[in-house]
Design a protein around this motif. Structure first.
Motif, PDB file in Angstrom:
ATOM      1  N   PHE A 186       0.842  -1.202   0.000  1.00  0.00           N
ATOM      2  CA  PHE A 186       0.000   0.000   0.000  1.00  0.00           C
ATOM      3  C   PHE A 186       0.878   1.253   0.000  1.00  0.00           C
ATOM      4  O   PHE A 186       0.612   2.218  -0.718  1.00  0.00           O
ATOM      5  N   LEU A 187       1.932   1.234   0.798  1.00  0.00           N
ATOM      6  CA  LEU A 187       2.768   2.443   0.892  1.00  0.00           C
ATOM      7  C   LEU A 187       3.449   2.755  -0.436  1.00  0.00           C
ATOM      8  O   LEU A 187       3.579   3.917  -0.819  1.00  0.00           O
ATOM      9  N   ASP A 188       3.878   1.720  -1.159  1.00  0.00           N
ATOM     10  CA  ASP A 188       4.499   1.968  -2.465  1.00  0.00           C
ATOM     11  C   ASP A 188       3.510   2.619  -3.425  1.00  0.00           C
ATOM     12  O   ASP A 188       3.886   3.448  -4.243  1.00  0.00           O
ATOM     13  N   ARG A 189       2.241   2.223  -3.308  1.00  0.00           N
ATOM     14  CA  ARG A 189       1.231   2.826  -4.198  1.00  0.00           C
ATOM     15  C   ARG A 189       0.864   4.231  -3.745  1.00  0.00           C
ATOM     16  O   ARG A 189       0.552   5.099  -4.543  1.00  0.00           O
ATOM     17  N   ALA A 190       0.899   4.442  -2.430  1.00  0.00           N
ATOM     18  CA  ALA A 190       0.383   5.708  -1.895  1.00  0.00           C
ATOM     19  C   ALA A 190       1.445   6.810  -1.864  1.00  0.00           C
ATOM     20  O   ALA A 190       1.104   7.993  -1.895  1.00  0.00           O
ATOM     21  N   ARG A 191       2.719   6.409  -1.798  1.00  0.00           N
ATOM     22  CA  ARG A 191       3.790   7.385  -1.558  1.00  0.00           C
ATOM     23  C   ARG A 191       3.748   8.535  -2.571  1.00  0.00           C
ATOM     24  O   ARG A 191       3.890   8.320  -3.774  1.00  0.00           O
ATOM     25  N   GLY A 192       3.484   9.731  -2.070  1.00  0.00           N
ATOM     26  CA  GLY A 192       3.498  10.930  -2.923  1.00  0.00           C
ATOM     27  C   GLY A 192       2.349  11.007  -3.909  1.00  0.00           C
ATOM     28  O   GLY A 192       2.320  11.878  -4.773  1.00  0.00           O
ATOM     29  N   HIS A 193       1.388  10.102  -3.803  1.00  0.00           N
ATOM     30  CA  HIS A 193       0.328  10.026  -4.809  1.00  0.00           C
ATOM     31  C   HIS A 193      -0.754  11.079  -4.585  1.00  0.00           C
ATOM     32  O   HIS A 193      -1.465  11.447  -5.508  1.00  0.00           O
ATOM     33  N   PHE A 194      -0.880  11.566  -3.340  1.00  0.00           N
ATOM     34  CA  PHE A 194      -2.019  12.430  -2.993  1.00  0.00           C
ATOM     35  C   PHE A 194      -1.569  13.868  -2.737  1.00  0.00           C
ATOM     36  O   PHE A 194      -0.578  14.083  -2.052  1.00  0.00           O
ATOM     37  N   GLU A 195      -2.341  14.807  -3.270  1.00  0.00           N
ATOM     38  CA  GLU A 195      -1.991  16.219  -3.023  1.00  0.00           C
ATOM     39  C   GLU A 195      -2.415  16.648  -1.626  1.00  0.00           C
ATOM     40  O   GLU A 195      -1.868  17.594  -1.070  1.00  0.00           O
ATOM     41  N   LEU A 196      -3.442  15.981  -1.097  1.00  0.00           N
ATOM     42  CA  LEU A 196      -3.898  16.304   0.259  1.00  0.00           C
ATOM     43  C   LEU A 196      -4.168  15.004   1.022  1.00  0.00           C
ATOM     44  O   LEU A 196      -4.841  14.107   0.507  1.00  0.00           O
ATOM     45  N   VAL A 197      -3.617  14.914   2.228  1.00  0.00           N
ATOM     46  CA  VAL A 197      -3.906  13.775   3.105  1.00  0.00           C
ATOM     47  C   VAL A 197      -4.692  14.295   4.300  1.00  0.00           C
ATOM     48  O   VAL A 197      -4.253  15.224   4.985  1.00  0.00           O
ATOM     49  N   LEU A 198      -5.887  13.718   4.508  1.00  0.00           N
ATOM     50  CA  LEU A 198      -6.698  14.068   5.681  1.00  0.00           C
ATOM     51  C   LEU A 198      -6.370  13.078   6.791  1.00  0.00           C
ATOM     52  O   LEU A 198      -6.416  11.869   6.572  1.00  0.00           O
ATOM     53  N   ALA A 199      -6.026  13.581   7.959  1.00  0.00           N
ATOM     54  CA  ALA A 199      -5.783  12.696   9.108  1.00  0.00           C
ATOM     55  C   ALA A 199      -6.556  13.298  10.275  1.00  0.00           C
ATOM     56  O   ALA A 199      -5.991  13.975  11.141  1.00  0.00           O
ATOM     57  N   LEU A 200      -7.868  13.071  10.256  1.00  0.00           N
ATOM     58  CA  LEU A 200      -8.753  13.701  11.239  1.00  0.00           C
ATOM     59  C   LEU A 200      -8.980  12.749  12.406  1.00  0.00           C
ATOM     60  O   LEU A 200      -9.487  11.634  12.216  1.00  0.00           O
ATOM     61  N   ALA A 201      -8.604  13.194  13.575  1.00  0.00           N
ATOM     62  CA  ALA A 201      -8.781  12.402  14.804  1.00  0.00           C
ATOM     63  C   ALA A 201      -8.207  11.003  14.670  1.00  0.00           C
ATOM     64  O   ALA A 201      -8.824  10.020  15.082  1.00  0.00           O
ATOM     65  N   VAL A 202      -7.030  10.931  14.057  1.00  0.00           N
ATOM     66  CA  VAL A 202      -6.430   9.606  13.858  1.00  0.00           C
ATOM     67  C   VAL A 202      -5.016   9.536  14.462  1.00  0.00           C
ATOM     68  O   VAL A 202      -4.545   8.465  14.851  1.00  0.00           O
ATOM     69  N   LEU A 203      -4.375  10.716  14.573  1.00  0.00           N
ATOM     70  CA  LEU A 203      -2.977  10.725  15.035  1.00  0.00           C
ATOM     71  C   LEU A 203      -2.841  10.143  16.445  1.00  0.00           C
ATOM     72  O   LEU A 203      -1.916   9.371  16.718  1.00  0.00           O
ATOM     73  N   HIS A 204      -3.791  10.470  17.342  1.00  0.00           N
ATOM     74  CA  HIS A 204      -3.663   9.967  18.717  1.00  0.00           C
ATOM     75  C   HIS A 204      -3.818   8.453  18.779  1.00  0.00           C
ATOM     76  O   HIS A 204      -3.242   7.805  19.646  1.00  0.00           O
ATOM     77  N   HIS A 205      -4.554   7.868  17.821  1.00  0.00           N
ATOM     78  CA  HIS A 205      -4.633   6.398  17.782  1.00  0.00           C
ATOM     79  C   HIS A 205      -3.280   5.816  17.360  1.00  0.00           C
ATOM     80  O   HIS A 205      -2.868   4.771  17.858  1.00  0.00           O
ATOM     81  N   MET A 206      -2.608   6.506  16.426  1.00  0.00           N
ATOM     82  CA  MET A 206      -1.282   6.028  16.008  1.00  0.00           C
ATOM     83  C   MET A 206      -0.301   6.109  17.185  1.00  0.00           C
ATOM     84  O   MET A 206       0.502   5.209  17.413  1.00  0.00           O
ATOM     85  N   LEU A 207      -0.399   7.219  17.932  1.00  0.00           N
ATOM     86  CA  LEU A 207       0.559   7.434  19.029  1.00  0.00           C
ATOM     87  C   LEU A 207       0.289   6.508  20.216  1.00  0.00           C
ATOM     88  O   LEU A 207       1.227   5.961  20.810  1.00  0.00           O
ATOM     89  N   VAL A 208      -0.986   6.333  20.547  1.00  0.00           N
ATOM     90  CA  VAL A 208      -1.322   5.597  21.779  1.00  0.00           C
ATOM     91  C   VAL A 208      -1.569   4.110  21.497  1.00  0.00           C
ATOM     92  O   VAL A 208      -0.908   3.246  22.060  1.00  0.00           O
ATOM     93  N   THR A 209      -2.516   3.834  20.602  1.00  0.00           N
ATOM     94  CA  THR A 209      -2.882   2.433  20.371  1.00  0.00           C
ATOM     95  C   THR A 209      -1.730   1.668  19.723  1.00  0.00           C
ATOM     96  O   THR A 209      -1.452   0.534  20.077  1.00  0.00           O
ATOM     97  N   GLU A 210      -1.066   2.301  18.769  1.00  0.00           N
ATOM     98  CA  GLU A 210       0.005   1.606  18.043  1.00  0.00           C
ATOM     99  C   GLU A 210       1.391   1.933  18.575  1.00  0.00           C
ATOM    100  O   GLU A 210       2.373   1.343  18.130  1.00  0.00           O
ATOM    101  N   ARG A 211       1.491   2.885  19.497  1.00  0.00           N
ATOM    102  CA  ARG A 211       2.761   3.287  20.112  1.00  0.00           C
ATOM    103  C   ARG A 211       3.792   3.733  19.063  1.00  0.00           C
ATOM    104  O   ARG A 211       4.976   3.417  19.153  1.00  0.00           O
ATOM    105  N   VAL A 212       3.313   4.438  18.043  1.00  0.00           N
ATOM    106  CA  VAL A 212       4.222   4.994  17.033  1.00  0.00           C
ATOM    107  C   VAL A 212       4.710   6.341  17.549  1.00  0.00           C
ATOM    108  O   VAL A 212       3.901   7.167  17.974  1.00  0.00           O
ATOM    109  N   PRO A 213       6.020   6.597  17.543  1.00  0.00           N
ATOM    110  CA  PRO A 213       6.501   7.904  17.997  1.00  0.00           C
ATOM    111  C   PRO A 213       5.985   9.027  17.095  1.00  0.00           C
ATOM    112  O   PRO A 213       5.825   8.836  15.891  1.00  0.00           O
ATOM    113  N   LEU A 214       5.764  10.212  17.670  1.00  0.00           N
ATOM    114  CA  LEU A 214       5.210  11.348  16.915  1.00  0.00           C
ATOM    115  C   LEU A 214       6.026  11.672  15.656  1.00  0.00           C
ATOM    116  O   LEU A 214       5.436  11.820  14.572  1.00  0.00           O
TER     117      LEU A 214
END
Lengths: 476, 62
Positions: free
Chosen positions: A369-397
């Protein structure tokens, strides 16, 4: 067999040969999709220029194709070169909700039935023959229709259709098996013998399992001699009648395997969780609308799209939208909404923190998916999703911001939910200490290392902020 | 309902016919669907002339 996987080569910007079907191979040249047809594929290619195929292409059910002259692509045995339209974003069956696999199966059977009238037959029936233009399935494996022996009453892809469409859908509907795990682990679908083991005696003896699972399992216990596969010839009119009957039987079973609307953890999220009151929600919508009007993106990725509300706003603003969410139920609802409201949204079951891997032979048949998505979009919406990445998935900011920046070529619209927000506190489950550093100042400092803040606003009365960000290296 | 009865009858017939006569060292797991299709096709083919006659009969009445 050249399939949707091959079509993806357009995104890879490299020439990829195809190997499963000797009828032809696909190459990508200057962003164009070209198909080199061999002698054995010439009769299949002729079908593409029949009135029936042209009717399908006009409807959008079959990929649009035209003949081109590319003399340097001719090698020994090449008879013609075809060019196909480009589908904006390739997706694979393990990224589809059940609704999309069902729509792909319905299209496959419709084309198989209608091609009989033109004296052709569909020679394979796999979901990899299908891509989606927005929510609408498009048959892309252009050399799959071959001239039919008039007296042949056998449809060779019958078992393949069972394995790759019907049985995964039945397993999803009756046993709750998610298509993502089923089809990612089993590229060629589920064998009846496997599903048989999961069925109760009652299920084994009643439709749709009786005809699709039990009888094939019982009959497979006998050795089948190779000569049994030789096609039997009967009166042509009778053969057509039999083939139509077989295909109508599959249609009936497919209708019984149609996914049901069910609730899930995330369905109805926006309307039931009372995260925002009406004025706060309106403020959020206005910010998104203004950003869409200002940036005018042709392609938008909506990360954590839920039931597609903001994907819908982007599509209404004229963008081609890919909406992703890890919950198949809400992605299915987004597909229903996009189909009903004719919105240009391709909804996919993808978790950005654990995206689909590259699959197939040498991991080159289907790109990640990342190979297809990389740089493909002019706008990425990430609405109320970052805190799930940080907390649920423990991805560093920093890593989360880097990834969002990678998928966008220009803008990111981000909602920052601070550790003081009740939803943040709910998912943090007592590990608040880990996020003590996550202040607004810290967040903005990390953001500024990668983006320019075009505009930001706080949602009144909430610990939530909206940011329109421009990638630092995107100014041209 | 009609379809259920049809499937049950066909299933009972096929189950009887397909019980293994001897144990095989190798069976092809995908072959069952092919054999089922052939059996299903045979049933459909059997109804072809029957339907044709019925259609003619109803055609005359019209």
């Amino acid at each position: 067999m050249p399939t949707a996987s091959d079509h993806h080569s357009q995104v890879e910007s490299r020439i990829t040969g195809t190997f499963r079907d000797p009828a032809g191979r696909l190459v990508q040249r200057d962003g164009r999709i070209l198909r080199v047809v061999s002698e054995s594929g010439d009769s299949c290619a002729r079908f593409l220029f029949t009135p029936k195929a042209e009717e399908w292409a006009t409807q959008g059910s079959l990929i649009r194709t035209w003949r081109v002259s590319e003399p340097d692509l001719f090698t020994a045995g090449t008879t013609q070169i075809l060019e196909h339209e480009r589908i904006p974003f390739a997706s694979y069956p393990y990224e589809w909700p059940a609704e999309m696999l069902h729509a792909a199966g319905t299209l496959t059977l419709r084309l198989a039935l209608e091609s009989l009238e033109s004296g052709y037959s569909l020679k394979d029936a796999t979901p990899y023959n299908i891509l989606f233009r927005g929510p609408k399935p498009v048959f892309v494996d252009a050399l799959s229709f071959e001239p039919r022996e008039p007296g042949d009453a056998t449809w060779l892809p019958y078992a393949q259709f069972l394995r790759t469409f019907l049985l995964p859908l039945l397993a999803q509907r009756h046993f709750g098996m998610e298509l993502g795990s089923t089809l990612l682990a089993h590229r060629d679908g589920l064998e009846p013998e496997v599903v048989y083991k999961w069925c109760s005696w009652l299920k084994r003896l009643t439709p749709p399992f009786l005809g699709t699972v039990s009888m094939p399992t019982w009959m497979g216990r006998k050795e089948v001699e190779a000569k049994a596969y030789a096609p039997a010839r009967i009166d042509p009119e009778r053969a057509t009648f039999v083939l139509q009957g077989l295909l109508h039987g599959l249609e009936k079973n497919l209708r019984k395997a149609a996914p049901k609307l069910a609730g899930s953890r995330w369905s109805g999220y926006l309307s039931t969780t009372a995260l925002y009151d009406s004025s706060q929600f309106l403020a959020k919508e206005t910010f998104v609308r203004d950003a869409l009007n200002e940036t005018k993106p042709a392609r938008v990725l909506d990360v954590g799209c839920n039931e597609g509300h903001f994907s819908g706003l982007a599509a209404q603003a004229g963008a081609s939208v890919v909406g992703i969410d890890s919950d198949p139920e809400v992605v299915g609802r987004t597909w229903r909404k996009a189909t009903d409201e004719k919105l240009n949204i391709l909804p996919l079951v993808v978790d950005l923190t654990r995206p689909s891997p590259a699959t197939g032979w040498r991991n080159e048949e289907a790109a990640s998916f990342l190979d297809r998505a990389r740089g493909h979009f002019e706008l990425v919406l990430a609405l109320a999703v970052l805190h799930h990445m940080l907390v649920t998935e423990r991805v560093p900011l920093p890593a989360a911001l880097d990834l969002l920046g990678e998928t966008s070529s220009k803008y990111v619209l981000l909602e920052f939910v601070s550790p003081d927000d009740p939803m943040f506190q709910r998912i943090v489950r007592g590990r608040g200490e880990l996020y003590r550093h996550l202040t607004l100042e810290h967040f903005e400092n990390e953001v500024r290392e990668r983006f320019e803040i075009v505009r930001s606003t706080r949602l009144d009365g909430l610990h939530r902020w909206l940011y329109l960000l421009r990638k630092k290296d995107s100014r041209s | 309902m009609k379809s259920s009865i049809f499937h049950l009858a066909l299933g009972a017939f096929i189950l009887t016919a397909s019980l293994p006569i001897h144990a095989s060292a190798y069976t092809d797991p995908g072959s069952g669907a092919f054999v089922y299709q052939a059996a299903y096709a045979a049933v459909l083919a059997g109804t072809f002339y029957f339907r044709k006659i019925l259609n003619r009969f109803w055609g005359r009445r019209k």
